[in-house]
Design a protein around this motif. Structure first.
Motif, mmCIF file in Angstrom:
data_model
loop_
_atom_site.group_PDB
_atom_site.id
_atom_site.type_symbol
_atom_site.label_atom_id
_atom_site.label_comp_id
_atom_site.label_asym_id
_atom_site.label_seq_id
_atom_site.Cartn_x
_atom_site.Cartn_y
_atom_site.Cartn_z
ATOM 1 N N ALA A 184 0.854 -1.191 0.000
ATOM 2 C CA ALA A 184 0.000 0.000 0.000
ATOM 3 C C ALA A 184 0.887 1.237 0.000
ATOM 4 O O ALA A 184 1.809 1.346 0.806
ATOM 5 N N VAL A 185 0.600 2.142 -0.917
ATOM 6 C CA VAL A 185 1.401 3.363 -1.039
ATOM 7 C C VAL A 185 0.488 4.572 -0.815
ATOM 8 O O VAL A 185 -0.570 4.678 -1.445
ATOM 9 N N CYS A 186 0.916 5.468 0.076
ATOM 10 C CA CYS A 186 0.189 6.729 0.258
ATOM 11 C C CYS A 186 1.145 7.886 -0.010
ATOM 12 O O CYS A 186 2.084 8.104 0.779
ATOM 13 N N PRO A 187 0.939 8.610 -1.119
ATOM 14 C CA PRO A 187 1.791 9.769 -1.383
ATOM 15 C C PRO A 187 1.549 10.847 -0.322
ATOM 16 O O PRO A 187 0.407 11.028 0.119
ATOM 17 N N ILE A 188 2.604 11.522 0.073
ATOM 18 C CA ILE A 188 2.466 12.625 1.029
ATOM 19 C C ILE A 188 1.989 13.850 0.261
ATOM 20 O O ILE A 188 2.551 14.182 -0.786
ATOM 21 N N PRO A 189 0.921 14.500 0.723
ATOM 22 C CA PRO A 189 0.396 15.662 -0.008
ATOM 23 C C PRO A 189 1.476 16.747 -0.158
ATOM 24 O O PRO A 189 2.446 16.766 0.597
ATOM 25 N N ALA A 241 -7.959 19.751 12.739
ATOM 26 C CA ALA A 241 -7.836 20.013 11.299
ATOM 27 C C ALA A 241 -8.123 18.724 10.539
ATOM 28 O O ALA A 241 -7.992 17.623 11.088
ATOM 29 N N ARG A 242 -8.541 18.889 9.288
ATOM 30 C CA ARG A 242 -8.835 17.717 8.443
ATOM 31 C C ARG A 242 -7.923 17.715 7.238
ATOM 32 O O ARG A 242 -7.497 18.773 6.763
ATOM 33 N N ILE A 243 -7.670 16.521 6.732
ATOM 34 C CA ILE A 243 -6.845 16.423 5.525
ATOM 35 C C ILE A 243 -7.322 15.245 4.676
ATOM 36 O O ILE A 243 -7.690 14.190 5.213
ATOM 37 N N GLY A 244 -7.331 15.436 3.365
ATOM 38 C CA GLY A 244 -7.714 14.379 2.431
ATOM 39 C C GLY A 244 -6.481 13.651 1.935
ATOM 40 O O GLY A 244 -5.443 14.265 1.672
ATOM 41 N N LEU A 245 -6.583 12.336 1.816
ATOM 42 C CA LEU A 245 -5.460 11.519 1.340
ATOM 43 C C LEU A 245 -5.980 10.489 0.354
ATOM 44 O O LEU A 245 -7.189 10.236 0.273
ATOM 45 N N ARG A 246 -5.044 9.917 -0.363
ATOM 46 C CA ARG A 246 -5.381 8.932 -1.375
ATOM 47 C C ARG A 246 -4.354 7.819 -1.234
ATOM 48 O O ARG A 246 -3.165 8.051 -1.454
ATOM 49 N N SER A 247 -4.782 6.633 -0.827
ATOM 50 C CA SER A 247 -3.790 5.560 -0.757
ATOM 51 C C SER A 247 -4.174 4.433 -1.709
ATOM 52 O O SER A 247 -5.345 4.229 -2.029
ATOM 53 N N GLU A 248 -3.160 3.762 -2.204
ATOM 54 C CA GLU A 248 -3.325 2.831 -3.322
ATOM 55 C C GLU A 248 -2.686 1.483 -3.012
ATOM 56 O O GLU A 248 -1.579 1.435 -2.498
ATOM 57 N N LEU A 249 -3.407 0.415 -3.336
ATOM 58 C CA LEU A 249 -2.821 -0.924 -3.273
ATOM 59 C C LEU A 249 -2.245 -1.196 -4.660
ATOM 60 O O LEU A 249 -3.010 -1.269 -5.639
ATOM 61 N N VAL A 250 -0.947 -1.303 -4.743
ATOM 62 C CA VAL A 250 -0.314 -1.431 -6.056
ATOM 63 C C VAL A 250 0.269 -2.837 -6.255
ATOM 64 O O VAL A 250 0.763 -3.463 -5.317
ATOM 65 N N ALA A 251 0.183 -3.305 -7.500
ATOM 66 C CA ALA A 251 0.782 -4.603 -7.855
ATOM 67 C C ALA A 251 0.976 -4.609 -9.366
ATOM 68 O O ALA A 251 0.092 -4.141 -10.115
ATOM 69 N N GLU A 252 2.114 -5.082 -9.783
ATOM 70 C CA GLU A 252 2.415 -5.198 -11.224
ATOM 71 C C GLU A 252 2.180 -3.866 -11.949
ATOM 72 O O GLU A 252 1.662 -3.843 -13.076
ATOM 73 N N GLY A 253 2.525 -2.749 -11.286
ATOM 74 C CA GLY A 253 2.406 -1.431 -11.913
ATOM 75 C C GLY A 253 0.988 -0.884 -11.992
ATOM 76 O O GLY A 253 0.765 0.198 -12.525
ATOM 77 N N ASP A 254 0.032 -1.631 -11.467
ATOM 78 C CA ASP A 254 -1.375 -1.202 -11.519
ATOM 79 C C ASP A 254 -1.890 -0.809 -10.129
ATOM 80 O O ASP A 254 -1.393 -1.303 -9.122
ATOM 81 N N ILE A 255 -2.920 0.048 -10.127
ATOM 82 C CA ILE A 255 -3.642 0.323 -8.885
ATOM 83 C C ILE A 255 -4.747 -0.728 -8.766
ATOM 84 O O ILE A 255 -5.732 -0.696 -9.494
#
Lengths: 156, 156
Positions: free
Chosen positions: A104-109, A127-141
């Motif tokens: 799982a990869v979560c880019p830092i805003p 405070a609130r913050i929006g994030l987007r995290s991704e389960l990656v495999a074989e170059g795909d999300i």
């Protein structure tokens, strides 16, 4: 960048998972990368398998939740703001079944967004913050988790 | 209604969790009610605690995911349609922190909707269904999970 400071933050986050969230041990969560641009958590497939021999959706959700939480945790700890960090809401989309170990990869805003978040947290106590995290495999999300976290400054 | 048949479905679902999804044992998932109108899964707080002493968001997400999956699993098994059931997407909203043992409730959709789903699954070999599962405590919905599942008829 893999600096000594960044590796130390990764180790502190690992200790926090191991010490404070027992289910992370059953999942086998490892902090496998923190370079100031992204946080990566990994887990073996075996303890997270489902009836189809692929990754259990709940395990994927846990790892994505922890990755986003970890990004906020490190940001607050780096800014020396002791606080409680809680998930508020999230949208998860499972694109493809995962048949390999989990990453799982979560880019830092962007820096400006993080600074605004920390500034507001110090001033308002929350405070609130929006994030987007991704389960990656074989170059795909394989799974995408868009979520919103809230932090509460612990004033005592 | 708590009939012998309904209790048997609850026991079969419990066996499926125990046998096929190892993480459910770490979470301590128990099928605590299936009466033909709803499915309830429960888990103790202790193995699912977080750094704040409340329920870990990932554990809540797992239990809600399993409750919805269980409703579809029982519906397909009752209709004698062997199939794979996978989560497609979900929206989760954490309203309040949970400080007690976990109880996830997924109401079974109206009979006409379930019949349409099974009919389509038999005819097309695949079908989707929307569900809503809730983490309940003290009469409140602490966490709400609105999700969509897909079932694929196993033709072999």
């Amino acid at each position: 960048m893999t600096t000594i400071a960044n590796v130390q933050w990764a180790l502190r986050l690992q200790a926090e998972f191991d010490h404070s969230i027992p289910l992370t041990r059953a999942i086998g969560v490892r902090v496998t990368n923190y370079d100031g641009k992204l946080l990566e958590l990994s887990a073996p497939l075996a303890p997270n398998v489902n009836d189809k021999g692929t990754a259990f959706g709940g395990s994927i959700s846990c790892l994505l939740t922890l990755a986003a939480w970890g990004v906020v945790w490190i940001a607050c700890a780096r800014a020396k703001v002791p606080c409680d960090i809680v998930i508020h809401k999230g949208n998860i989309t499972y694109n493809k079944p995962v048949q390999v170990d989990l990453h799982a990869v979560c880019p830092i805003p962007p820096r400006a967004q993080m600074q605004k978040f920390i500034k507001r947290l110090k001033k308002k106590g929350r405070a609130r913050i929006g994030l987007r995290s991704e389960l990656v495999a074989e170059g795909d999300i394989m799974t995408l988790f868009e979520c919103q976290y809230a932090a509460f400054f612990a004033k005592e």
